[in-house]
Scaffold this active site. Structure first.
Site, short mmCIF file in Angstrom:
data_model
loop_
_atom_site.label_atom_id
_atom_site.label_comp_id
_atom_site.label_asym_id
_atom_site.label_seq_id
_atom_site.Cartn_x
_atom_site.Cartn_y
_atom_site.Cartn_z
N LYS A 1 14.16 -15.14 -10.45
CA LYS A 1 13.85 -14.09 -11.44
C LYS A 1 12.95 -14.65 -12.52
O LYS A 1 11.98 -14.02 -12.92
CB LYS A 1 15.13 -13.53 -12.09
N GLU B 1 18.95 -17.39 -7.55
CA GLU B 1 18.46 -16.06 -7.94
C GLU B 1 17.94 -16.08 -9.39
O GLU B 1 16.92 -15.47 -9.69
CB GLU B 1 19.60 -15.03 -7.76
N ARG C 1 4.99 -0.18 -6.18
CA ARG C 1 5.01 -0.97 -4.95
C ARG C 1 4.05 -2.15 -5.01
O ARG C 1 4.15 -3.05 -4.19
CB ARG C 1 4.64 -0.08 -3.76
N GLU D 1 9.31 -15.43 -11.19
CA GLU D 1 8.43 -14.33 -10.77
C GLU D 1 8.00 -13.43 -11.92
O GLU D 1 6.91 -12.87 -11.87
CB GLU D 1 9.04 -13.52 -9.62
N HIS E 1 20.59 -36.90 -6.72
CA HIS E 1 19.85 -37.32 -5.52
C HIS E 1 18.35 -37.05 -5.67
O HIS E 1 17.62 -37.06 -4.68
CB HIS E 1 20.40 -36.61 -4.28
N ASN F 1 -1.84 2.40 5.81
CA ASN F 1 -0.95 1.30 5.43
C ASN F 1 -0.72 0.47 6.69
O ASN F 1 -0.57 1.02 7.77
CB ASN F 1 0.42 1.81 4.97
N GLY F 2 -0.63 -0.86 6.52
CA GLY F 2 -0.33 -1.71 7.67
C GLY F 2 -1.50 -2.60 8.01
O GLY F 2 -2.45 -2.74 7.23
N CYS G 1 0.81 -1.21 0.00
CA CYS G 1 0.00 0.00 0.00
C CYS G 1 0.85 1.27 0.00
O CYS G 1 1.98 1.27 0.48
CB CYS G 1 -0.88 0.02 1.23
N TRP H 1 -3.19 -2.73 -1.46
CA TRP H 1 -2.85 -4.12 -1.79
C TRP H 1 -3.63 -4.95 -0.78
O TRP H 1 -3.31 -4.93 0.41
CB TRP H 1 -1.35 -4.31 -1.65
N LYS I 1 6.27 -4.71 -4.35
CA LYS I 1 7.67 -4.33 -4.21
C LYS I 1 8.13 -4.36 -2.76
O LYS I 1 9.21 -4.85 -2.46
CB LYS I 1 7.88 -2.93 -4.81
#
Ligand code: F6R
Length: 610
Positions: free
Chosen positions: A487, A483, A27, A490, A506, A99-100, A2, A74, A605
């Site tokens: 990437k 990583e 965000r 996502e 294995h 927000n929160g 948010c 969000w 974000k």
């Protein structure tokens, strides 16, 4: 997640609010809204979907006002609906953005319902609007009502409130979520992120935990958690507007990948200038803190966890200190054994990630006193809660998928490993000079890796129709495989997994067939021959290999084995250079699949909730 923006001015603030919300889009959000006070009334427009849709609706209603607040939401409590979007209004008088997460919202909702308040949304936020209204109805003014309400809320919040009965001020509160005040000339602003108000001012005051503030056109009064008036220092933000613009690029992720030589050069500048790894890189008291430690515990999430995973190899090999790395959301909920002589290192691009922040608080509660934050956002919550700080100088990172933050974090962590070695008398002058030279060469080597883009683009075409991919690496390059897989998944939504190449037999080898592309990070290091054997295991099962190696390694492409060569092996900093091709591969694959590269579905974000 948010975002909040608010403004009080002698002009129409609606364009400021809309522009601010556009700057906050990166965000991640699913609805947006604004509320204004004008001509003795509070008016609001909200929409699910993009800010541009809300902007069009506001345009159609001819919104103009000198006081207003805006929000990108969000969804957490309550689905993605217009009714759940902020601002929330109580009794057609006050409007509020939040927000929160309010943890005791159910108890407060019951209490307020008993008092006759009717709820129109499923959100925890609407509770706060009614709670403030309730305190006003008991005779408190807007600011006092906000302060009284804040004392009754459990959880995290950044709040901005306006009231049609009180049109000359806006009141705000902060607990656990960032909030700053922007200072203008005869006008003032509030925002959860400086990017929202850079259009209007660079002069900012960061509110602290528990603060409330009253903002008028000409003054800002800040109060601490006990309600006492306090002075909070004024800062000049150095976030550049250019870093928030796309320029010639198609996506922020592409721009940010290409900004890495500059971001790395800026981040290493202090080391190169001093021609030494000085403890002061981490803060003025760092030497005393770092000298006494006998181990390092790294805590982080996502991509930042992977930079910590690379750092573990460096810290143990270079400084000789034991190092563990743990996902913050796991650490915070387990009964960990604390060694107060360990340094707690949190890594976070945003400095706001809730799990990382909570892991830090938990570590402190266990008795840890030596804390260091590696962070990209000055004055954000995590560095403020840490004793020592290393700020990466990547500049604003807008694309949801982290790129330049990762490679600059690696530089900070490398500097930590070398500094610890120096403090532990494990670093000769010659070796220190060699590491500085490695750093000096780094931006150039990264630029060379970026020049591989056309070749990587042609590989990406081969990934477009795939459903799965496997990434392999060994040693310090295993986290780069992780990583790369993160990437790819996502932003392209291709299922990707990473394994240490030695682990293949294995289990995961069972997955390998002609439909499973296998990406291998295979630089010319001590493990190359081992990685080559692992690649043969893949080839023997019909798997197609896509190998990133250095210019000076001695193997070549063949049937089913594609090879792209990064520049000559750069030694200890090789994981940084080998990050570039996996970023580009993910970016171009996503591009060819037509996904929303900068705003991948379901992701945000800054992850400020659990
Ligand atoms: C992946 C990504 C995330 C973040 C994670 C932690 O590309 O960006 O995995 O790395 O959410 O965020 P920060 O570093 O802000 O704590």
């Amino acid at each position: 997640m948010c975002g909040i923006v608010g403004a009080i001015a002698g002009r129409d603030v609606v364009p400021v609010l809309i522009e601010g919300l556009k700057r906050l889009e990166y965000r991640g959000y699913d609805s947006a809204g604004i509320a204004v006070v004008v001509d003795g009334a509070v008016r609001r427009v909200r929409r699910t979907g993009r800010v541009s849709e809300m902007e069009a609706a506001a345009g159609a209603e001819d919104f103009h006002a000198p006081l207003g607040i805006g929000h990108t939401r969000w969804a957490t409590h309550g689905g993605v609906t217009e009714g759940n979007a902020h601002p929330h209004i109580s009794h057609d008088t006050l409007a509020l953005v939040h927000n929160g997460i309010i943890e005791n919202h159910e108890a407060q909702r019951e209490r307020l319902s008993r008092l006759g308040y009717v709820f129109e949304s499923q959100t925890d936020t609407e509770v706060i609007a009614h709670l403030i209204h309730h305190h006003q109805s008991q005779g408190l003014d807007l600011l006092a009502a906000l302060q009284a309400s804040a004392r009754e809320l459990d959880g995290a919040y950044a709040l901005a409130v306006i009231d049609k009965r009180d049109p000359d001020r806006m009141v705000v509160a902060r607990m656990g979520c960032p909030l700053l005040v922007g200072l203008g000339d005869g006008e003032n602003f509030v925002a959860s992120d400086v990017s929202a108000i850079l259009q209007a001012t660079r002069r900012v005051i960061f509110l602290e935990e528990g603060d409330t503030a009253e903002i008028t056109r000409s003054a800002v009064r800040v109060f601490d958690g006990a309600g006492a008036a306090v002075e909070r220092g004024e800062h000049l933000s150095d976030v550049s507007l250019a870093s928030l613009e796309l320029g010639p690029y198609r996506h922020f992720m592409q721009k940010e990948i290409h900004e890495q030589p500059r971001a790395l050069a800026d981040t290493i500048e202090a080391i190169i200038d001093a021609a030494a790894f000085e403890p002061t890189l981490f803060g003025k008291d760092a030497e005393a803190v770092l000298r006494g430690i006998d181990g390092v515990q790294i805590l982080a999430c996502g991509t930042s966890f992977y930079s910590g995973s690379v750092a573990r190899y460096w810290i143990e090999a270079i400084s000789g200190l034991p190092c563990s790395v743990e996902i913050a959301s796991e650490y915070r909920y387990r009964k960990a054994v604390a060694n107060p002589k360990h340094l707690i290192v949190t890594i976070s691009q945003s400095g706001e990630t809730l799990d990382t922040m909570e892991a830090l608080k938990y570590a402190k509660s266990l008795g840890h006193t030596r804390t260091l934050s590696i962070c990209n956002v000055p004055e954000s919550a995590i560095p403020r809660a840490s004793g020592l700080v290393f700020y990466t100088r990547a500049g604003a990172e807008i694309g949801v998928a982290s790129t330049k933050a990762f490679t600059t974090q690696l530089v900070g962590l490398f500097a930590l490993a070398v500094t610890l070695a120096k403090l532990n008398d494990r670093l000769g002058a010659e070796q220190e000079a060699a590491y500085i030279e490695d750093l000096r060469q780094l931006p150039g080597s990264v630029q060379h890796a970026l020049n591989l883009e056309p070749q990587i683009t042609s590989w990406a075409e081969k990934f477009t129709l795939k459903h799965h991919a496997l990434f392999l690496g060994r040693g310090v390059h295993y986290p780069i495989a992780l990583e790369g897989a993160l990437k790819l998944k996502e932003i392209s939504y291709i299922h990707a997994e990473a394994y240490p190449a030695g682990e293949l037999k294995h289990g995961p080898l069972a997955l390998v067939d002609a439909e499973m592309p296998v990406v291998v990070i295979a630089p010319k290091d001590a493990l190359l021959e081992k990685v080559k054997s692992n690649m043969q295991e893949v080839r023997a099962r019909g798997g197609e290999l896509f190998v990133f190696t250095d210019a000076d390694s001695n193997f070549s492409a063949s049937e089913g084995v594609h090879v792209i060569r990064t520049p000559r092996h750069v030694g200890v900093l090789s994981p940084i250079v080998h990050t570039i091709p996996v970023q580009l591969l993910a970016y171009h694959t996503a591009l060819s699949r037509g996904t929303d590269v900068d705003k991948p579905r379901n992701l945000a974000k800054s992850v400020t909730v659990e």
